[in-house]
Design a protein around this motif. Structure first.
Motif, mmCIF file in Angstrom:
data_model
loop_
_atom_site.group_PDB
_atom_site.id
_atom_site.type_symbol
_atom_site.label_atom_id
_atom_site.label_comp_id
_atom_site.label_asym_id
_atom_site.label_seq_id
_atom_site.Cartn_x
_atom_site.Cartn_y
_atom_site.Cartn_z
ATOM 1 N N ARG A 19 0.833 -1.215 0.000
ATOM 2 C CA ARG A 19 0.000 0.000 0.000
ATOM 3 C C ARG A 19 0.864 1.259 0.000
ATOM 4 O O ARG A 19 0.639 2.195 -0.762
ATOM 5 C CB ARG A 19 -0.926 -0.001 1.221
ATOM 6 C CG ARG A 19 -2.004 1.079 1.185
ATOM 7 C CD ARG A 19 -2.791 1.103 2.476
ATOM 8 N NE ARG A 19 -2.000 1.627 3.581
ATOM 9 C CZ ARG A 19 -1.841 2.931 3.846
ATOM 10 N NH1 ARG A 19 -2.416 3.834 3.089
ATOM 11 N NH2 ARG A 19 -1.101 3.318 4.870
ATOM 12 N N LYS A 20 1.899 1.256 0.853
ATOM 13 C CA LYS A 20 2.809 2.415 0.939
ATOM 14 C C LYS A 20 3.533 2.642 -0.380
ATOM 15 O O LYS A 20 3.710 3.771 -0.832
ATOM 16 C CB LYS A 20 3.830 2.210 2.071
ATOM 17 C CG LYS A 20 3.267 2.459 3.458
ATOM 18 C CD LYS A 20 4.349 2.278 4.508
ATOM 19 C CE LYS A 20 3.794 2.537 5.910
ATOM 20 N NZ LYS A 20 4.821 2.280 6.945
ATOM 21 N N LYS A 45 3.245 5.907 -2.947
ATOM 22 C CA LYS A 45 4.407 6.710 -3.364
ATOM 23 C C LYS A 45 4.474 6.850 -4.879
ATOM 24 O O LYS A 45 4.656 7.925 -5.419
ATOM 25 C CB LYS A 45 5.707 6.057 -2.858
ATOM 26 C CG LYS A 45 6.028 6.369 -1.413
ATOM 27 C CD LYS A 45 7.353 5.715 -1.041
ATOM 28 C CE LYS A 45 7.651 5.871 0.448
ATOM 29 N NZ LYS A 45 8.893 5.168 0.821
ATOM 30 N N THR A 46 4.332 5.708 -5.564
ATOM 31 C CA THR A 46 4.520 5.707 -7.020
ATOM 32 C C THR A 46 3.256 6.110 -7.768
ATOM 33 O O THR A 46 3.329 6.674 -8.862
ATOM 34 C CB THR A 46 4.950 4.316 -7.516
ATOM 35 O OG1 THR A 46 3.972 3.358 -7.118
ATOM 36 C CG2 THR A 46 6.294 3.921 -6.942
ATOM 37 N N GLY A 47 2.071 5.830 -7.190
ATOM 38 C CA GLY A 47 0.825 6.061 -7.904
ATOM 39 C C GLY A 47 0.628 4.992 -8.972
ATOM 40 O O GLY A 47 1.399 4.041 -9.064
ATOM 41 N N GLU A 69 -6.549 11.268 -4.362
ATOM 42 C CA GLU A 69 -7.614 11.090 -3.370
ATOM 43 C C GLU A 69 -7.088 10.219 -2.234
ATOM 44 O O GLU A 69 -6.569 9.126 -2.472
ATOM 45 C CB GLU A 69 -8.843 10.429 -4.018
ATOM 46 C CG GLU A 69 -10.024 10.302 -3.073
ATOM 47 C CD GLU A 69 -11.220 9.621 -3.731
ATOM 48 O OE1 GLU A 69 -12.324 10.163 -3.632
ATOM 49 O OE2 GLU A 69 -11.036 8.546 -4.339
ATOM 50 N N GLY A 70 -7.195 10.718 -1.027
ATOM 51 C CA GLY A 70 -6.738 9.956 0.143
ATOM 52 C C GLY A 70 -5.269 9.594 0.089
ATOM 53 O O GLY A 70 -4.861 8.541 0.569
ATOM 54 N N GLY A 71 -4.462 10.464 -0.534
ATOM 55 C CA GLY A 71 -3.020 10.228 -0.625
ATOM 56 C C GLY A 71 -2.602 9.318 -1.765
ATOM 57 O O GLY A 71 -1.414 9.078 -1.970
#
Length: 346
Positions: free
Chosen positions: A48-49, A53-55, A110-112
């Motif tokens: 998830r992290k 970061k990368t999208g 959205e939401g990071g």
């Protein structure tokens, strides 16, 4: 003869020395023997992290005759002005003589989580007197994106993250005639369903009564089945019983989604809602009793977005890649551009 026997004996021994150790199918009682917490479950959080970061990329194509509300629907889908939309009729503006391909990219957060969204529009499709083979520029564009990805993939020094311009989803807009699919609809979906994930939608569904809508949806499903057209989610790609049960419900009840799009807000019972104002009331876009837009949005974004990407990569792209490499003896033909890339990499 002695030498031959020795050679035969040696050849028999070689496979045995390379034989892999047998791995048991089911590990017996592993969980019962754990002496404490290991932390295997944190892999989900790590993934998830990394994704945050990368999208990620998502490329959606909209196809249909002009005036069916394609741009409006995509803007409604992502709640922002992501698709081209003319502000009004322009005297200078003419219907394109051929099908054009226009791609517009945006970054939505959205939401990071960042998503690089590309909306590919196809103005001119189905708007001519003679629409023969008007799907060819669209098919060509889709294959060009596969080719672009393949060329990046076979480079000696590959990029850590190959830019993904492949079309993950194609929304095909059906005119709400209430009768049957046009020959153009059938021909387009017959050709393109083999190279891209097609999701058929009935545009401007507010022009039909509830009975007309139900009958038209059933007729469209029947025509697609009779003509052997596979739309997304394809039956053959269901991974397990749970997927099959969920997707069968979508295939048999929801498809094609009868939708209404609007990017205008109105006040209804003290709430601001997206809708279309008519003399007899407001059609609420996200109200399931008014239209199936919410089902389409949940399907494309909230439940099947990742699967759309995976089917594109593992099925459609792999089919193209295998055929391309097979046709050219294992490698795509070297063009002057790829030669320059190889030289620069070396």
């Amino acid at each position: 003869p002695v030498e031959n026997k020795n050679e035969a004996a040696m050849s028999e021994l070689v496979p045995e020395s390379r034989q892999k150790p047998v791995v048991p199918m089911k590990p017996m009682g592993i969980n019962a023997n754990l002496l404490g917490y290991i932390g295997i479950d944190t892999i989900i959080e790590q993934m998830r992290k990394k994704t945050m970061k990368t999208g990620f990329d998502f490329n959606i194509m909209v196809v249909g005759q002009s005036g069916l509300g394609k741009s409006t629907l995509v803007n409604t889908l992502f709640k922002s002005q992501v698709s081209r939309k003319s502000s009004g009729w322009n005297r200078e503006e003419k219907i394109p003589k051929t099908v054009e391909i226009k791609a517009i990219g945006h970054v939505i957060e959205e939401g990071g989580v960042k998503m690089k969204l590309t909306v590919i529009d196809t103005p001119g499709f189905g708007d001519q007197i003679n629409n023969e083979n008007c799907w060819e520029p669209i098919e060509k564009y889709i294959n060009e994106q596969y080719e672009k990805f393949l060329k990046e993939e076979v480079n000696i020094a590959r990029k850590k993250r190959i830019p993904d311009t492949r079309v993950h989803c194609c929304l095909y807009f059906i005119s709400p005639t209430g009768h049957s699919l046009r020959p153009l609809d059938l021909e387009f979906m017959k050709h393109l369903s083999k190279v891209v994930n097609i999701i058929p939608v009935i545009a401007k569904a507010d022009t039909m009564t509830l009975e007309e809508k139900t009958e038209f949806k059933q007729r469209v499903r029947k025509e697609l089945e009779v003509n052997g057209i596979e739309f997304y989610p394809q039956k053959e790609f269901d991974e397990d019983l749970e997927d099959k049960t969920e997707n069968d419900k979508i295939r048999q009840e929801s498809m094609p989604f009868a939708v209404v799009g609007s990017d205008k807000e109105y006040q209804v019972n003290g709430k601001r809602v997206l809708g279309r104002k008519t003399p007899w009331g407001i059609i609420e876009v996200e109200n399931l009793t008014h239209c199936e837009f919410a089902l389409l949005r949940d399907f494309v974004i909230r439940t099947h977005l990742q699967d759309l990407k995976e089917v594109t990569h593992n099925i459609h792209y792999e089919t193209y890649r295998a055929k391309r490499l097979n046709d050219n003896g294992g490698l795509p033909p070297m063009t002057s551009e790829t030669e320059e890339n190889h030289e620069s990499n070396l």
